[in-house]
Design an enzyme around this catalytic site. Structure first.
Site, PDB file in Angstrom:
ATOM      1  N   GLU A 155       0.847  -1.204   0.000  1.00  0.00           N
ATOM      2  CA  GLU A 155       0.000   0.000   0.000  1.00  0.00           C
ATOM      3  C   GLU A 155       0.878   1.248   0.000  1.00  0.00           C
ATOM      4  O   GLU A 155       1.628   1.490   0.943  1.00  0.00           O
ATOM      5  CB  GLU A 155      -0.899   0.004   1.251  1.00  0.00           C
ATOM      6  N   ARG A 160       0.182  10.362   0.530  1.00  0.00           N
ATOM      7  CA  ARG A 160       0.511  11.480   1.416  1.00  0.00           C
ATOM      8  C   ARG A 160       1.703  12.275   0.941  1.00  0.00           C
ATOM      9  O   ARG A 160       2.099  13.240   1.585  1.00  0.00           O
ATOM     10  CB  ARG A 160       0.817  10.947   2.820  1.00  0.00           C
ATOM     11  N   THR A 208      -4.749   5.917   1.693  1.00  0.00           N
ATOM     12  CA  THR A 208      -5.182   7.267   2.050  1.00  0.00           C
ATOM     13  C   THR A 208      -6.030   7.903   0.951  1.00  0.00           C
ATOM     14  O   THR A 208      -5.951   9.104   0.706  1.00  0.00           O
ATOM     15  CB  THR A 208      -3.986   8.198   2.393  1.00  0.00           C
ATOM     16  N   LYS A 232     -10.850  -2.077   6.690  1.00  0.00           N
ATOM     17  CA  LYS A 232      -9.660  -1.658   7.439  1.00  0.00           C
ATOM     18  C   LYS A 232     -10.152  -1.164   8.803  1.00  0.00           C
ATOM     19  O   LYS A 232     -11.081  -0.345   8.861  1.00  0.00           O
ATOM     20  CB  LYS A 232      -8.982  -0.523   6.674  1.00  0.00           C
TER      21      LYS A 232
HETATM   22  C1  3PG Z   1      -1.968   4.004   7.945  1.00  0.00           C
HETATM   23  O1  3PG Z   1      -1.766   4.871   7.160  1.00  0.00           O
HETATM   24  O2  3PG Z   1      -2.712   3.055   7.689  1.00  0.00           O
HETATM   25  C2  3PG Z   1      -1.320   4.117   9.252  1.00  0.00           C
HETATM   26  O3  3PG Z   1      -0.876   5.406   9.462  1.00  0.00           O
HETATM   27  C3  3PG Z   1      -0.177   3.202   9.445  1.00  0.00           C
HETATM   28  O4  3PG Z   1      -0.016   3.201  10.797  1.00  0.00           O
HETATM   29  P1  3PG Z   1       1.362   2.842  11.496  1.00  0.00           P
HETATM   30  O5  3PG Z   1       2.354   3.861  11.052  1.00  0.00           O
HETATM   31  O6  3PG Z   1       1.057   2.941  12.969  1.00  0.00           O
HETATM   32  O7  3PG Z   1       1.744   1.446  11.073  1.00  0.00           O
END
Ligand code: 3PG
Length: 215
Positions: free
Chosen positions: A49, A53, A76, A136
């Site tokens: 994924e 961002r 995202t 999710k």
């Molecule tokens: C995401 O974008 O799904 C989360 O920010 C990932 O979270 P983590 O950095 O705590 O693994």
């Protein structure tokens, strides 16, 4: 060929079942996308994924799609425009921290396998009503973590999750043993220091360890 919503749901579940962990990647420089994907795939993690961002995300998706064995998704996603750009870049699935009707409409219209986010019973039920049964769970640790998933498995047994947010090698297994967890997502597979220093063998080793977690 565009997938029907039913086919897209099946494809999403297939992608989530490929390995116990989906790396969540924040890529600042598209130049590292290919070797990063190669290292993760070499370690046994295939669904990747790439978060929307950073400005490099679209080029990173394009570069990663060329890596044999990879299934590259866009994370995202928050708008129909994100869905369109993700698909144009070659993303094979989409992920969002939540869900809106506009986002669901766009994914369904384009046949994009989509993992929408939920963190409450009502959000989960709304998505089930709309045909989604693989979600999710975000932000997992901040929203009740393992306890939440155990609790919601009682009244909503048909829904499965990819918990993400606060998952690490220390707690990943606690999630993966749950009946309603298919895989977990996490950014720990691509630590900024290892990526900046291009330590791809170390990234592959992190991926290898993650791929051995039991789901
Ligand atoms: C995401 O974008 O799904 C989360 O920010 C990932 O979270 P983590 O950095 O705590 O693994």
């Amino acid at each position: 060929m565009s997938l029907t919503p039913c086919e897209a749901g099946q494809e999403l579940r297939r992608i989530c079942s490929m390995a116990p962990v989906v790396p969540v990647l924040v890529i600042d420089d598209a130049k590292i996308a290919r070797p990063l994907a190669e290292a993760l795939v070499a370690g046994g993690l295939f669904a990747l994924e790439v978060t929307f961002r950073t400005p490099a995300a679209l080029d990173a998706i394009r570069a990663m799609c060329d890596v044999p064995g990879s299934i590259v998704g866009a994370g995202t996603l928050t708008s129909p425009d994100d869905v369109r750009r993700a698909q144009q870049a070659g993303a094979r699935f989409g992920v969002s921290p939540g869900a809106t009707d506009a986002l669901l409409d766009a994914c369904e219209a384009d046949g994009l396998p989509f993992l929408p986010g939920a963190s409450t019973a009502s959000e989960t039920m709304r998505l089930v009503e709309r045909g989604y049964d693989m979600l999710k769970f975000f932000p997992a640790e901040a929203s009740g973590g393992v306890s939440f998933l155990k609790s919601i498995g009682g009244p909503l047994p048909g829904v499965t999750f990819c918990p993400t947010g606060g998952i690490s090698p220390t707690n990943a297994q606690d999630y993966l043993v749950l009946d309603n967890v298919v895989c977990v997502g996490g950014s720990w597979l691509a630590p900024r220091d290892l990526v900046a220093s291009e330590k791809w063998d170390d990234v592959a080793e992190l991926a290898r360890l993650a791929s051995k977690l039991n789901s």
